[in-house]
Design an enzyme around this catalytic site. Structure first.
Site, PDB file in Angstrom:
ATOM      1  N   ASP A   6      -3.649 -17.377   4.489  1.00 21.89           N
ATOM      2  CA  ASP A   6      -4.702 -18.141   3.786  1.00 21.89           C
ATOM      3  C   ASP A   6      -5.411 -19.079   4.762  1.00 21.89           C
ATOM      4  O   ASP A   6      -6.635 -19.196   4.761  1.00 21.89           O
ATOM      5  CB  ASP A   6      -4.164 -18.887   2.552  1.00 21.89           C
ATOM      6  CG  ASP A   6      -2.846 -19.602   2.790  1.00 21.89           C
ATOM      7  OD1 ASP A   6      -2.302 -19.504   3.903  1.00 21.89           O
ATOM      8  OD2 ASP A   6      -2.369 -20.281   1.853  1.00 21.89           O
ATOM      9  N   TYR A  51       0.812  -1.218   0.000  1.00 21.46           N
ATOM     10  CA  TYR A  51       0.000   0.000   0.000  1.00 21.46           C
ATOM     11  C   TYR A  51       0.847   1.269   0.000  1.00 21.46           C
ATOM     12  O   TYR A  51       0.315   2.365  -0.134  1.00 21.46           O
ATOM     13  CB  TYR A  51      -0.928   0.031   1.221  1.00 21.46           C
ATOM     14  CG  TYR A  51      -2.162  -0.806   1.025  1.00 21.46           C
ATOM     15  CD1 TYR A  51      -2.045  -2.154   0.757  1.00 21.46           C
ATOM     16  CD2 TYR A  51      -3.421  -0.251   1.092  1.00 21.46           C
ATOM     17  CE1 TYR A  51      -3.167  -2.937   0.564  1.00 21.46           C
ATOM     18  CE2 TYR A  51      -4.548  -1.027   0.904  1.00 21.46           C
ATOM     19  CZ  TYR A  51      -4.416  -2.369   0.635  1.00 21.46           C
ATOM     20  OH  TYR A  51      -5.519  -3.142   0.445  1.00 21.46           O
TER      21      TYR A  51
END
Ligand SMILES: NC(=O)C1=CN([C@@H]2O[C@H](COP(=O)(O)OP(=O)(O)OC[C@H]3O[C@@H](n4cnc5c(N)ncnc54)[C@H](OP(=O)(O)O)[C@@H]3O)[C@@H](O)[C@H]2O)C=CC1
Ligand SMILES: O=C(O)CCC(=O)C(=O)O
Ligand SMILES: [Mg+2]
Length: 416
Positions: A282, A159
């Protein structure tokens, strides 16, 4: 030229040398209305908060709202300037603010104004609590077991916006540098390849994990889970977990459990054990669905935190009811987890719950807990009465559909 009208009757919130806040009875609170559904949810949020403050203080206290501008409304007001310097100054100067969502174009166009606000003001913590309100429709069997607080690192990771478009001179230069000087042979298609850089530092990680662990101590929470993809990105995401454990040892006296990697320490305030653990990102996305009761405070990097925020919100009713705060050591900017939902803009339709609950967090930050309690009471009451906006109504049996503004009125009614 300045466009901010400072309310005549209000006073500034100030920060004491120990970091605590001085909150006058009529604090000036800057707000950004926001793009898209901002026009719908922001006035409703203000009305609900004003009602709660008035009721809780018997009229002694009142927020003096001060409009500041960013995004589309800023571009109109400041002759094309989407991100006015005056807005940044006001957020710093007035210490506590709230914002609606801001549009970010995908692919090209300008960079995210939301991310830019966090970076410019070094609001390095994105705190997003996720809890279930009784009666809210949920896709999982036991949404009551979801009670987590995400601490998302807000200043680093991909980001940071260090990326170059495929075929640009800059991308070609970086690729050539990597190949010629760093002996990189693994770029599969170097000819037409965009490049992004993912900075993750010890300093950035530790200041975020420190806040997450301190929150667990202060709020009597059972665990802090460091969520990362360190098996693949060893020196960024893997380092995040390593630095997190190091911080827990060095600053909170945590010790490895059964030889590690998990750690634990005694909460100095309660004597109870706080476990520091880590889960790969995940796996975490299925863990939070299958075994939500095992997770409590979550500390994670910027992108993981973005994904987890919306995924977890879905378990407790969706992003119509997902609040948040962006925090530095002294400045706080509250905002919902969701975006501008452009297809609903101006229809008085969407759920204002996320922004109302972000403002509820803001009231607690100001120390106005009675008013915050009233907001929770009102939201709980409106949901229990099944008077809800479209997002809940479409999933609830026997619910009464309310507009955005009518839902706000229901919340106020149930504060009584
Ligand atoms: N912090 C910020 O300001 C953020 C800004 N954005 C920006 O917002 C824009 C739109 O992004 P998008 O990906 O569509 O994501 P949004 O969060 O804006 O909307 C996605 C979907 O979420 C549901 N939703 C969102 N808000 C509400 C609400 N208040 N009440 C009920 N349902 C809601 C709607 O679902 P349904 O269609 O099922 O009704 C909506 O279509 C983009 O420019 C993006 O960059 C995105 C996230 C955060
Ligand atoms: O800045 C944006 O447009 C999106 C940000 C976002 O999704 C978030 O902060 O959760
Ligand atoms: Mg997001």
């Amino acid at each position: 030229m300045g466009h901010i009208q400072v309310p005549a009757d209000g006073e500034k919130v100030t920060v004491n040398s120990d970091g605590s806040l001085n909150v006058p009875n009529r604090p000036v609170i800057p707000f950004i209305e926001g793009d898209g559904i901002g026009v719908d949810i922001t006035p409703v949020m203000r009305k609900v908060i004003d009602a709660a403050v008035e009721k809780a203080s018997a009229g002694d206290k009142k927020i003096e709202w001060m409009e500041i501008y960013c995004g589309e409304k800023a571009a109109e007001t400041y002759a094309g300037d989407w991100f006015p310097a005056e807005t940044l100054e006001a957020i710093k100067d007035y210490v506590v603010s709230i914002k609606g969502p801001l549009t970010t174009p995908v692919g090209g166009g300008f960079r995210s104004l939301n991310v830019a606000l966090r970076q410019e003001l070094d609001l390095y913590v994105c705190q997003r609590p996720v809890r279930w309100f009784s009666g809210v429709p949920s896709p999982v069997k036991e949404p009551n077991k979801v009670d987590m607080v995400i601490f998302r690192e807000n200043s680093e990771d991909i980001y940071a916006g260090i990326e170059w478009k495929a075929d640009s001179d800059e991308a070609k230069k970086v690729i050539k540098f990597l190949q010629d000087e760093m002996d990189v042979k693994k770029i599969r298609f170097p000819e037409h390849c965009g490049i992004g850089i993912k900075p993750v530092s010890s300093e950035g990680t530790k200041r975020l994990v420190r806040k997450a662990i301190q929150y667990a101590v202060d709020q009597d929470r059972d665990s802090v889970t460091l969520v990362h993809k360190g098996n693949i990105m060893k020196f960024t995401e893997g380092a995040f977990a390593d630095w997190g454990y190091e911080l827990a040892r060095d600053e909170f006296g945590a010790q490895p459990l059964d030889g590690g990697p998990w750690h634990s320490f005694k909460n100095p305030k309660t004597g109870k054990e706080i476990v520091i653990k880590d889960v790969i990102a995940d796996a975490m996305l299925q863990q939070v669905i299958l075994r939500p009761a095992e997770y409590d405070v979550i500390a994670t990097l910027n992108l993981n935190g973005d994904y987890l925020s919306d995924a977890l919100a879905a378990q407790v009713g969706g992003i119509g009811i997902a609040p948040g705060a962006n925090l530095s050591d002294d400045v706080a900017l509250f905002e919902a987890t969701h975006g501008t939902a452009p297809k609903y803009a101006g229809q008085d339709k969407v759920n204002p719950g996320s922004l109302i609950l972000s403002a509820e967090m803001m009231l607690r930050h100001l120390g106005w807990n009675e008013a915050a309690d009233l907001v929770i009471k009102g939201v709980e009451g409106a949901i229990e009465a099944k008077t809800v906006t479209y997002d809940f109504e479409r999933l609830m049996d026997g619910a009464e559909l309310k507009s955005c503004s009518a839902f706000g009125d229901e919340v106020i009614k149930h504060m009584a």
